[in-house]
Structures are given as structure tokens and as C-alpha cells.
Enzyme design. Structure first.
Site, PDB file in Angstrom:
ATOM      1  N   ASP A 176      -4.291  -3.004   5.373  1.00 50.10           N
ATOM      2  CA  ASP A 176      -3.409  -1.963   4.855  1.00 50.10           C
ATOM      3  C   ASP A 176      -2.559  -1.410   5.988  1.00 50.10           C
ATOM      4  OD1 ASP A 176      -4.136  -1.952   2.181  1.00 50.10           O
ATOM      5  OD2 ASP A 176      -4.731   0.167   2.163  1.00 50.10           O
TER       6      ASP A 176
ATOM      7  N   ASP B 246     -10.266  -9.861   1.652  1.00 48.50           N
ATOM      8  CA  ASP B 246      -9.928  -9.430   3.011  1.00 48.50           C
ATOM      9  C   ASP B 246      -8.490  -8.913   3.017  1.00 48.50           C
ATOM     10  OD1 ASP B 246     -12.230 -11.604   3.803  1.00 48.50           O
ATOM     11  OD2 ASP B 246     -11.996 -10.018   5.304  1.00 48.50           O
TER      12      ASP B 246
ATOM     13  N   TYR C   3     -10.390   7.793   2.792  1.00 44.93           N
ATOM     14  CA  TYR C   3     -10.085   6.788   1.765  1.00 44.93           C
ATOM     15  C   TYR C   3     -11.308   5.909   1.492  1.00 44.93           C
ATOM     16  CZ  TYR C   3      -7.153   3.093  -0.407  1.00 44.93           C
ATOM     17  OH  TYR C   3      -6.581   2.160  -1.250  1.00 44.93           O
TER      18      TYR C   3
END
Lengths: 125, 125
Positions: B100, B97, B14
Site C-alpha cells: 500500500d 501479498d 489500520y
């Protein structure tokens, strides 16, 4: 819905509670019907009695030192933060890298805690 | 259930997808029925078409540079990781900031992404 500042203050209180061995400070952050999954994937601890038993046991085992590793992120009524937990396991000083996600209730208490860490996040020091 | 290494590899892919502007690499990480909440509290994006539209739009807007800020934590079939996203908003270089949290399906694809960040996590550089 709790504000960013309120959720951030709860995280800081939690860290301080570990630093001073103050289980009551920590337990007081949780809702009476709180759920703790630590780590996620283990059987949830449900309700105030379970929360009290969990933190009382940790403190009796010598506690841990928590080091925040970045800012507290908040979205909606949830907070997420990275930290390392330093504790002694079987006589070995150990570091565990964790991310906690806390969902707060309307009163600003932690309703649901999910701790993300696994064996690969544990380091013997 | 995906392994720690598989989930960690997905996170690294990712980050690489953003570094190289490779939207297809990123989109391929998601399940066909994936749900994205970015940030948590905004209307969920549901399904492959929505995932594709989301990342295509981000890339068209100039993309972002993601910097991992610590190890990927995994528990059960979920991964959580802290990072900073550097992007240009209205001509201003900005840092966000973020944490996930990804829940994976049996096939090792991302079934549910929750991004934790809010206005207090945004810094103009």
C-alpha cells in the site's frame, strides 16, 4: 502493457545490476524520458542523462547491495517491491529499508520511479 | 505535513482495525475527499461515502487479517508498507501479498491510497 513477469524480470535485473556493478544493465531498464524521485520529495531527476548520472555516481561511490524482502507486487503497468539497500556512507555500513514503485511505459521501460524511504528507515550497522 | 511517527501510527491503526473488525477506526483514518485505488488500475473509489461502503463491505464479508511484513517507509507526506492480507474467498483461505502507498493530507488523513497487487500475488492456502 508489460506483463507481471516482464516487470518482475526488470526488478530482478536491477538487483543483479547492483550485485555485479553493472550500471549499463540498470540504465537500460529506463525510458529515455524517465523520471526518478529517490526519495520521493527530493527534486526529480528527469531524462536519460540524469538517470545515467545518478547510477554512474552510485556505482562510483562503491555501489550498494540490494536484498529483495518479498515478492514483487504488480498492478496495471506498475510494480512495487520492498528491499533493503546495504551501502557504506562516510565509512559506516548502513542499511536503508526502501519500497520502490515503478511505472512502466508501453515498451516495458521504467517511466517513473518513486523510492519511499526517509531518515527513520536508515540504520547504521 | 504528518511526521513519520504519525504516518506509522496510522498504518498500525489500520492493521488493528482489521484485527478487531473495527470499520469505524479504519474509516476515520481517511480524508472526506479520499481516493482509493485497490488494486491500482481498477476504478477509483472517491469520497467518504465510497470509503465507508468499501470497508463496510469488507467487514461484512468476514474481514481480513493483515500482517505487516516490514517497516513502514515514509517519504515527504507519503507512507509505503508491505503486508499480507489473509481472507476467505469463495470458501478458500487466501493470502494476498500487497504494498500500500498512502498519500496524507495536511491534517494527517489519508488522501489517496494505492494498493499494488495482482493475480500473481494471490495464493490459495
Amino acid at each position: 502493457m508489460p506483463s507481471h513477469s516482464e516487470m518482475e524480470a526488470a526488478v530482478h535485473a536491477y538487483v543483479r545490476g547492483f550485485a555485479t556493478g553493472d550500471a549499463e544493465l540498470i540504465i537500460g531498464l529506463f525510458a529515455d524520458d524517465a523520471v526518478i524521485e529517490d526519495p520521493l520529495g527530493t527534486p526529480p531527476m528527469v531524462g536519460g542523462q540524469a538517470v545515467r548520472a545518478f547510477y554512474t555516481r552510485i556505482m562510483a561511490d562503491g555501489g550498494a547491495r540490494l536484498e529483495l524482502l518479498g515478492p514483487v507486487r504488480t498492478a496495471a503497468s506498475s510494480a512495487a517491491f520492498p528491499f533493503a539497500s546495504f551501502l557504506t556512507r562516510d565509512g559506516v555500513e548502513t542499511r536503508i529499508d526502501v519500497i520502490d514503485v515503478w511505472d512502466f511505459d508501453e515498451a516495458g521501460k521504467i517511466a517513473h520511479m518513486r523510492a519511499y524511504w526517509g531518515p527513520e528507515n536508515v540504520t547504521d550497522l
